[in-house]
Design an enzyme around this catalytic site. Sequence first.
Site, PDB file in Angstrom:
ATOM      1  N   LYS A  24       0.829  -1.213   0.000  1.00  0.00           N
ATOM      2  CA  LYS A  24       0.000   0.000   0.000  1.00  0.00           C
ATOM      3  C   LYS A  24       0.864   1.264   0.000  1.00  0.00           C
ATOM      4  O   LYS A  24       0.605   2.200  -0.748  1.00  0.00           O
ATOM      5  CB  LYS A  24      -0.925   0.030   1.234  1.00  0.00           C
ATOM      6  CG  LYS A  24      -1.864  -1.158   1.329  1.00  0.00           C
ATOM      7  CD  LYS A  24      -2.782  -1.051   2.534  1.00  0.00           C
ATOM      8  CE  LYS A  24      -2.071  -1.023   3.873  1.00  0.00           C
ATOM      9  NZ  LYS A  24      -1.459  -2.319   4.275  1.00  0.00           N
ATOM     10  N   ARG A  99      -9.085   1.037   9.347  1.00  0.00           N
ATOM     11  CA  ARG A  99      -8.705  -0.330   9.701  1.00  0.00           C
ATOM     12  C   ARG A  99      -9.786  -1.023  10.515  1.00  0.00           C
ATOM     13  O   ARG A  99      -9.629  -2.193  10.846  1.00  0.00           O
ATOM     14  CB  ARG A  99      -7.423  -0.295  10.533  1.00  0.00           C
ATOM     15  CG  ARG A  99      -6.164  -0.701   9.772  1.00  0.00           C
ATOM     16  CD  ARG A  99      -5.015  -0.557  10.743  1.00  0.00           C
ATOM     17  NE  ARG A  99      -3.825  -1.278  10.408  1.00  0.00           N
ATOM     18  CZ  ARG A  99      -2.814  -0.796   9.685  1.00  0.00           C
ATOM     19  NH1 ARG A  99      -2.905   0.400   9.136  1.00  0.00           N
ATOM     20  NH2 ARG A  99      -1.737  -1.505   9.499  1.00  0.00           N
ATOM     21  N   ARG A 138      11.776  -5.993   3.594  1.00  0.00           N
ATOM     22  CA  ARG A 138      11.746  -4.543   3.860  1.00  0.00           C
ATOM     23  C   ARG A 138      12.695  -4.210   5.018  1.00  0.00           C
ATOM     24  O   ARG A 138      13.443  -3.243   4.951  1.00  0.00           O
ATOM     25  CB  ARG A 138      10.315  -4.125   4.201  1.00  0.00           C
ATOM     26  CG  ARG A 138      10.176  -2.680   4.621  1.00  0.00           C
ATOM     27  CD  ARG A 138       8.754  -2.195   4.546  1.00  0.00           C
ATOM     28  NE  ARG A 138       7.937  -2.621   5.659  1.00  0.00           N
ATOM     29  CZ  ARG A 138       6.607  -2.495   5.714  1.00  0.00           C
ATOM     30  NH1 ARG A 138       5.956  -1.972   4.703  1.00  0.00           N
ATOM     31  NH2 ARG A 138       5.930  -2.898   6.752  1.00  0.00           N
ATOM     32  N   ARG A 150      11.831  -0.749  11.325  1.00  0.00           N
ATOM     33  CA  ARG A 150      10.611  -0.645  12.129  1.00  0.00           C
ATOM     34  C   ARG A 150      10.570  -1.713  13.211  1.00  0.00           C
ATOM     35  O   ARG A 150      10.855  -2.874  12.943  1.00  0.00           O
ATOM     36  CB  ARG A 150       9.382  -0.772  11.223  1.00  0.00           C
ATOM     37  CG  ARG A 150       8.974   0.531  10.577  1.00  0.00           C
ATOM     38  CD  ARG A 150       7.887   0.346   9.562  1.00  0.00           C
ATOM     39  NE  ARG A 150       6.733  -0.404  10.081  1.00  0.00           N
ATOM     40  CZ  ARG A 150       5.608  -0.582   9.405  1.00  0.00           C
ATOM     41  NH1 ARG A 150       5.488  -0.065   8.192  1.00  0.00           N
ATOM     42  NH2 ARG A 150       4.623  -1.263   9.923  1.00  0.00           N
ATOM     43  N   ARG A 161      -0.018  -8.741  13.472  1.00  0.00           N
ATOM     44  CA  ARG A 161      -0.552  -7.739  12.527  1.00  0.00           C
ATOM     45  C   ARG A 161      -1.502  -8.397  11.531  1.00  0.00           C
ATOM     46  O   ARG A 161      -2.535  -7.823  11.178  1.00  0.00           O
ATOM     47  CB  ARG A 161       0.604  -7.023  11.820  1.00  0.00           C
ATOM     48  CG  ARG A 161       1.300  -6.033  12.763  1.00  0.00           C
ATOM     49  CD  ARG A 161       2.719  -5.737  12.336  1.00  0.00           C
ATOM     50  NE  ARG A 161       2.822  -5.045  11.077  1.00  0.00           N
ATOM     51  CZ  ARG A 161       3.939  -4.964  10.357  1.00  0.00           C
ATOM     52  NH1 ARG A 161       5.048  -5.543  10.789  1.00  0.00           N
ATOM     53  NH2 ARG A 161       3.948  -4.311   9.229  1.00  0.00           N
TER      54      ARG A 161
HETATM   55  P1  ADP Z   1       1.455  -2.127   7.947  1.00  0.00           P
HETATM   56  O1  ADP Z   1       0.256  -1.887   7.073  1.00  0.00           O
HETATM   57  O2  ADP Z   1       2.658  -2.583   7.187  1.00  0.00           O
HETATM   58  O3  ADP Z   1       1.164  -2.981   9.140  1.00  0.00           O
HETATM   59  P2  ADP Z   1       1.309   0.605   8.985  1.00  0.00           P
HETATM   60  O4  ADP Z   1       2.426   1.567   8.936  1.00  0.00           O
HETATM   61  O5  ADP Z   1       0.081   0.894   8.202  1.00  0.00           O
HETATM   62  O6  ADP Z   1       1.959  -0.770   8.568  1.00  0.00           O
HETATM   63  O7  ADP Z   1       0.847   0.377  10.510  1.00  0.00           O
HETATM   64  C1  ADP Z   1       1.775   0.077  11.534  1.00  0.00           C
HETATM   65  C2  ADP Z   1       1.038  -0.023  12.877  1.00  0.00           C
HETATM   66  O8  ADP Z   1       0.460   1.264  13.195  1.00  0.00           O
HETATM   67  C3  ADP Z   1      -0.160  -0.967  12.913  1.00  0.00           C
HETATM   68  O9  ADP Z   1       0.241  -2.303  13.195  1.00  0.00           O
HETATM   69  C4  ADP Z   1      -0.994  -0.363  14.028  1.00  0.00           C
HETATM   70  O10 ADP Z   1      -0.480  -0.665  15.300  1.00  0.00           O
HETATM   71  C5  ADP Z   1      -0.817   1.121  13.800  1.00  0.00           C
HETATM   72  N1  ADP Z   1      -1.850   1.704  12.902  1.00  0.00           N
HETATM   73  C6  ADP Z   1      -1.636   2.264  11.674  1.00  0.00           C
HETATM   74  N2  ADP Z   1      -2.787   2.704  11.148  1.00  0.00           N
HETATM   75  C7  ADP Z   1      -3.765   2.413  12.040  1.00  0.00           C
HETATM   76  C8  ADP Z   1      -5.172   2.576  12.077  1.00  0.00           C
HETATM   77  N3  ADP Z   1      -5.826   3.152  11.046  1.00  0.00           N
HETATM   78  N4  ADP Z   1      -5.841   2.140  13.175  1.00  0.00           N
HETATM   79  C9  ADP Z   1      -5.215   1.557  14.197  1.00  0.00           C
HETATM   80  N5  ADP Z   1      -3.888   1.360  14.236  1.00  0.00           N
HETATM   81  C10 ADP Z   1      -3.167   1.767  13.174  1.00  0.00           C
END
Ligand code: ADP
Length: 208
Positions: A24, A99, A138, A150, A161
């Site tokens: 994404k 999410r 990554r 990360r 996740r």
């Molecule tokens: P990825 O999609 O690779 O898991 P992101 O950078 O989108 O990575 O998200 C990393 C972490 O940030 C998630 O595992 C969660 O803990 C938090 N997070 C990100 N976006 C949201 C969201 N919209 N709602 C709740 N938690 C979020």
Amino acid sequence: MMKDLSHQTRPVNLILLGPPGAGKGTQAKILQDRFGLVQLSTGDMLRGAVAAGTAAGKAAKDVMDSGGLVSDDIVLAILRDRMAEPDCAAGVIFDGFPRTIAQAEALDALLADTDAQLDAVIELEVDDSALVQRILNRAEQARAAGQPVRADDNAETLGQRLAAYHAQTAPLIDYYAARGTLTKIPGMGDMDEIADALATIVKPLTTA
Ligand code: ADP
């Protein structure tokens, strides 16, 4: 990548949906460059809040490190502030948001408040079996480039996740399908092919 702003007449708001590691963020950046849309990654915003040591960042850190979802309240407050900035009027790509169904409903309200519409929800379909390797790659690439890795990009946390994705985020696929806004594209192929498939969907929207 060539910019393609010549015929743009209206802002387009998109959601990129898909599991962690689906690509994404990579594709959102390409769309940003091609169409002048603004990438809104709640993950990046939350990592920024953690790094800055804000109250929201302090509350989010442990949840993020364990692979769970940060509370809707925190995420929505951060997103609302960001969307109030003027650049978002050009149209945005939501990356990693919404999410949960509650976040999707809050987004509906937020867009309605500003007379904005949601033009498309695009799901990047990727098998779970490919995701672990992508995430580990990554992390390895970041390490090799001397960039910070990360805290949640490891095999253990990825399981959490993915579980959070299937339990809390995947229901959004039906939520948006029921409204006729969902398009699915394969996320398994070559990065440029996926970018072209996305552009095929997005371009007509920018000129509609
Ligand atoms: P990825 O999609 O690779 O898991 P992101 O950078 O989108 O990575 O998200 C990393 C972490 O940030 C998630 O595992 C969660 O803990 C938090 N997070 C990100 N976006 C949201 C969201 N919209 N709602 C709740 N938690 C979020």
